[in-house]
Design a protein around this motif. Sequence first.
Motif, PDB file in Angstrom:
ATOM      1  N   ASN A 181       0.891  -1.296   0.058  1.00  0.00           N
ATOM      2  CA  ASN A 181      -0.042  -0.043  -0.014  1.00  0.00           C
ATOM      3  C   ASN A 181       0.835   1.234  -0.183  1.00  0.00           C
ATOM      4  O   ASN A 181       0.495   2.201   0.424  1.00  0.00           O
ATOM      5  CB  ASN A 181      -0.855   0.239   1.002  1.00  0.00           C
ATOM      6  N   LEU A 182       2.108   1.084  -0.363  1.00  0.00           N
ATOM      7  CA  LEU A 182       2.867   2.307  -0.729  1.00  0.00           C
ATOM      8  C   LEU A 182       2.726   3.201  -1.789  1.00  0.00           C
ATOM      9  O   LEU A 182       3.546   4.484  -1.926  1.00  0.00           O
ATOM     10  CB  LEU A 182       4.378   1.897  -0.379  1.00  0.00           C
ATOM     11  N   HIS A 183       1.589   2.889  -2.920  1.00  0.00           N
ATOM     12  CA  HIS A 183       1.610   3.324  -3.752  1.00  0.00           C
ATOM     13  C   HIS A 183       0.769   4.637  -3.703  1.00  0.00           C
ATOM     14  O   HIS A 183       0.710   5.706  -4.039  1.00  0.00           O
ATOM     15  CB  HIS A 183       1.056   2.741  -4.899  1.00  0.00           C
ATOM     16  N   ALA A 184       0.074   4.765  -2.260  1.00  0.00           N
ATOM     17  CA  ALA A 184      -0.832   5.780  -1.870  1.00  0.00           C
ATOM     18  C   ALA A 184      -0.062   6.926  -1.339  1.00  0.00           C
ATOM     19  O   ALA A 184      -0.350   8.164  -1.891  1.00  0.00           O
ATOM     20  CB  ALA A 184      -1.788   5.091  -0.737  1.00  0.00           C
ATOM     21  N   PRO A 185       0.897   6.776  -0.713  1.00  0.00           N
ATOM     22  CA  PRO A 185       1.778   8.099  -0.234  1.00  0.00           C
ATOM     23  C   PRO A 185       2.483   8.527  -1.655  1.00  0.00           C
ATOM     24  O   PRO A 185       2.707   9.718  -1.514  1.00  0.00           O
ATOM     25  CB  PRO A 185       2.939   7.579   0.836  1.00  0.00           C
ATOM     26  N   LEU A 186       2.720   7.761  -2.312  1.00  0.00           N
ATOM     27  CA  LEU A 186       3.484   8.006  -3.420  1.00  0.00           C
ATOM     28  C   LEU A 186       2.466   9.069  -4.471  1.00  0.00           C
ATOM     29  O   LEU A 186       2.981  10.235  -4.861  1.00  0.00           O
ATOM     30  CB  LEU A 186       3.875   6.985  -4.591  1.00  0.00           C
ATOM     31  N   ARG A 187       1.253   8.754  -4.267  1.00  0.00           N
ATOM     32  CA  ARG A 187       0.359   9.553  -5.197  1.00  0.00           C
ATOM     33  C   ARG A 187       0.102  10.956  -4.400  1.00  0.00           C
ATOM     34  O   ARG A 187      -0.381  11.830  -5.276  1.00  0.00           O
ATOM     35  CB  ARG A 187      -0.980   8.935  -5.415  1.00  0.00           C
ATOM     36  N   ARG A 188       0.252  10.739  -3.315  1.00  0.00           N
ATOM     37  CA  ARG A 188       0.024  12.091  -2.441  1.00  0.00           C
ATOM     38  C   ARG A 188       1.296  12.896  -2.299  1.00  0.00           C
ATOM     39  O   ARG A 188       1.181  14.009  -1.788  1.00  0.00           O
ATOM     40  CB  ARG A 188      -0.322  11.793  -1.090  1.00  0.00           C
ATOM     41  N   ARG A 189       2.247  12.221  -2.864  1.00  0.00           N
ATOM     42  CA  ARG A 189       3.709  13.052  -2.634  1.00  0.00           C
ATOM     43  C   ARG A 189       4.122  12.967  -1.226  1.00  0.00           C
ATOM     44  O   ARG A 189       4.501  14.003  -0.743  1.00  0.00           O
ATOM     45  CB  ARG A 189       3.719  14.101  -3.249  1.00  0.00           C
ATOM     46  N   ASP A 190       3.587  12.089  -0.385  1.00  0.00           N
ATOM     47  CA  ASP A 190       3.937  12.018   1.171  1.00  0.00           C
ATOM     48  C   ASP A 190       5.201  11.367   1.274  1.00  0.00           C
ATOM     49  O   ASP A 190       5.394  10.391   1.396  1.00  0.00           O
ATOM     50  CB  ASP A 190       2.837  11.442   1.749  1.00  0.00           C
ATOM     51  N   TRP A 191       6.335  12.035   0.873  1.00  0.00           N
ATOM     52  CA  TRP A 191       7.499  11.277   1.049  1.00  0.00           C
ATOM     53  C   TRP A 191       8.191  10.750   2.399  1.00  0.00           C
ATOM     54  O   TRP A 191       8.519   9.648   2.293  1.00  0.00           O
ATOM     55  CB  TRP A 191       8.629  12.323   0.714  1.00  0.00           C
ATOM     56  N   ALA A 192       7.673  11.328   3.468  1.00  0.00           N
ATOM     57  CA  ALA A 192       7.881  10.970   4.865  1.00  0.00           C
ATOM     58  C   ALA A 192       7.333   9.504   5.020  1.00  0.00           C
ATOM     59  O   ALA A 192       7.651   8.677   5.383  1.00  0.00           O
ATOM     60  CB  ALA A 192       7.634  11.862   5.725  1.00  0.00           C
ATOM     61  N   ALA A 193       5.958   9.442   4.891  1.00  0.00           N
ATOM     62  CA  ALA A 193       5.276   8.162   4.748  1.00  0.00           C
ATOM     63  C   ALA A 193       5.763   7.156   4.113  1.00  0.00           C
ATOM     64  O   ALA A 193       5.830   5.976   4.308  1.00  0.00           O
ATOM     65  CB  ALA A 193       3.788   8.240   4.630  1.00  0.00           C
ATOM     66  N   PHE A 194       5.874   7.478   2.624  1.00  0.00           N
ATOM     67  CA  PHE A 194       6.604   6.384   1.816  1.00  0.00           C
ATOM     68  C   PHE A 194       7.931   5.817   2.309  1.00  0.00           C
ATOM     69  O   PHE A 194       8.196   4.773   2.214  1.00  0.00           O
ATOM     70  CB  PHE A 194       6.722   7.227   0.452  1.00  0.00           C
ATOM     71  N   ALA A 195       8.864   6.943   2.748  1.00  0.00           N
ATOM     72  CA  ALA A 195      10.213   6.620   3.217  1.00  0.00           C
ATOM     73  C   ALA A 195      10.131   5.640   4.313  1.00  0.00           C
ATOM     74  O   ALA A 195      11.158   4.739   4.539  1.00  0.00           O
ATOM     75  CB  ALA A 195      10.975   7.782   3.513  1.00  0.00           C
ATOM     76  N   ARG A 196       9.188   5.858   5.331  1.00  0.00           N
ATOM     77  CA  ARG A 196       8.814   4.918   6.420  1.00  0.00           C
ATOM     78  C   ARG A 196       8.475   3.519   6.142  1.00  0.00           C
ATOM     79  O   ARG A 196       9.181   2.625   6.654  1.00  0.00           O
ATOM     80  CB  ARG A 196       7.876   5.655   7.464  1.00  0.00           C
ATOM     81  N   GLY A 197       7.531   3.397   5.224  1.00  0.00           N
ATOM     82  CA  GLY A 197       7.213   2.004   4.698  1.00  0.00           C
ATOM     83  C   GLY A 197       8.231   1.481   3.714  1.00  0.00           C
ATOM     84  O   GLY A 197       8.363   0.213   4.054  1.00  0.00           O
ATOM     85  N   TYR A 198       8.912   2.257   3.108  1.00  0.00           N
ATOM     86  CA  TYR A 198       9.865   1.417   2.114  1.00  0.00           C
ATOM     87  C   TYR A 198      11.486   1.225   2.788  1.00  0.00           C
ATOM     88  O   TYR A 198      12.082   0.295   2.292  1.00  0.00           O
ATOM     89  CB  TYR A 198       9.943   2.427   0.847  1.00  0.00           C
ATOM     90  N   ASN A 199      11.812   2.338   3.334  1.00  0.00           N
ATOM     91  CA  ASN A 199      13.041   2.186   4.007  1.00  0.00           C
ATOM     92  C   ASN A 199      13.065   1.927   5.569  1.00  0.00           C
ATOM     93  O   ASN A 199      14.475   1.776   6.108  1.00  0.00           O
ATOM     94  CB  ASN A 199      13.718   3.590   3.889  1.00  0.00           C
TER      95      ASN A 199
END
Length: 271
Positions: free
Chosen positions: A163-181
């Motif tokens: 479900n990391l496509h959702a923060p990508l679509r919002r450009r929520d880089w912190a949320a994406f980084a937390r989930g991916y990294n």
Amino acid sequence: MEFIGKRQPLTAAGLGDALEHLGLQAAEAAVIWAVVEVETSGVTQGCGFRLDGRPQILFERHIFRRETQRRFDRRAPHLSGPQGGYGGLGSQYAKLEEALALCDAEGLGPEPALRSASWGLGQIMGFNAELAGFASAAALVDAMRDGEDAQILAMARFLRSRNLHAPLRRRDWAAFARGYNGPAYAQNQYDIKLEQSYVRLASGSLPNLQLRAAQIALLYLGFAPGKIDGVIGQRTRNALNGFRLQAGLPPGSDLDGPCYVALCDKAGVRP
């Protein structure tokens, strides 16, 4: 195991498939390029393949320790141990081959070793093969060998499954980084790097796929084009000039049609 396949560069169709899987439009390509750029900066230098055509990997000994229940800790602490101790990029396949041999000798099959490395453009861990759409790590590796299209789609599938496509679509880089990294993403400023990369790419600095394919062809042929970024910098110009001289083409540092065709034919690249 054989790790060299078709080793093809990313195509427009492959990029489009990944964007569609993430629910992104073609005009939003800077989003996925930002992830690729930041994720590959330390390992792959922008390319899903090494000079010899094998997929880029990073062998992680703490994962191998987990996957083999620590049975090789004493025998091979450089392969099975605490987090860290990755070694240089040039040593990664030697470690993987040694891990494969240990697993074979113990009747474990190749999976524990293959699951312990990250693969390709997105550096997808082998143990995440199912999340990336594959039945096994071996199946993931088979796809990774053949081309960056499969590599970037595997990354997109993994992101979607988490479900990391959702923060990508919002450009929520912190949320994406937390989930991916991971939760320690801020220590490496992962979110800041993503945002900075995205802003630059979205301003019109997207990679040119044809030039990027040419850079990969130059890499395979030993001409050192520098970072595989689809941008014609001085190192790429020098490499193109060297290839043109070797191929008997008129001297120059530009990528014209005849040079592109000759380069792709010589390297066996079919973008």
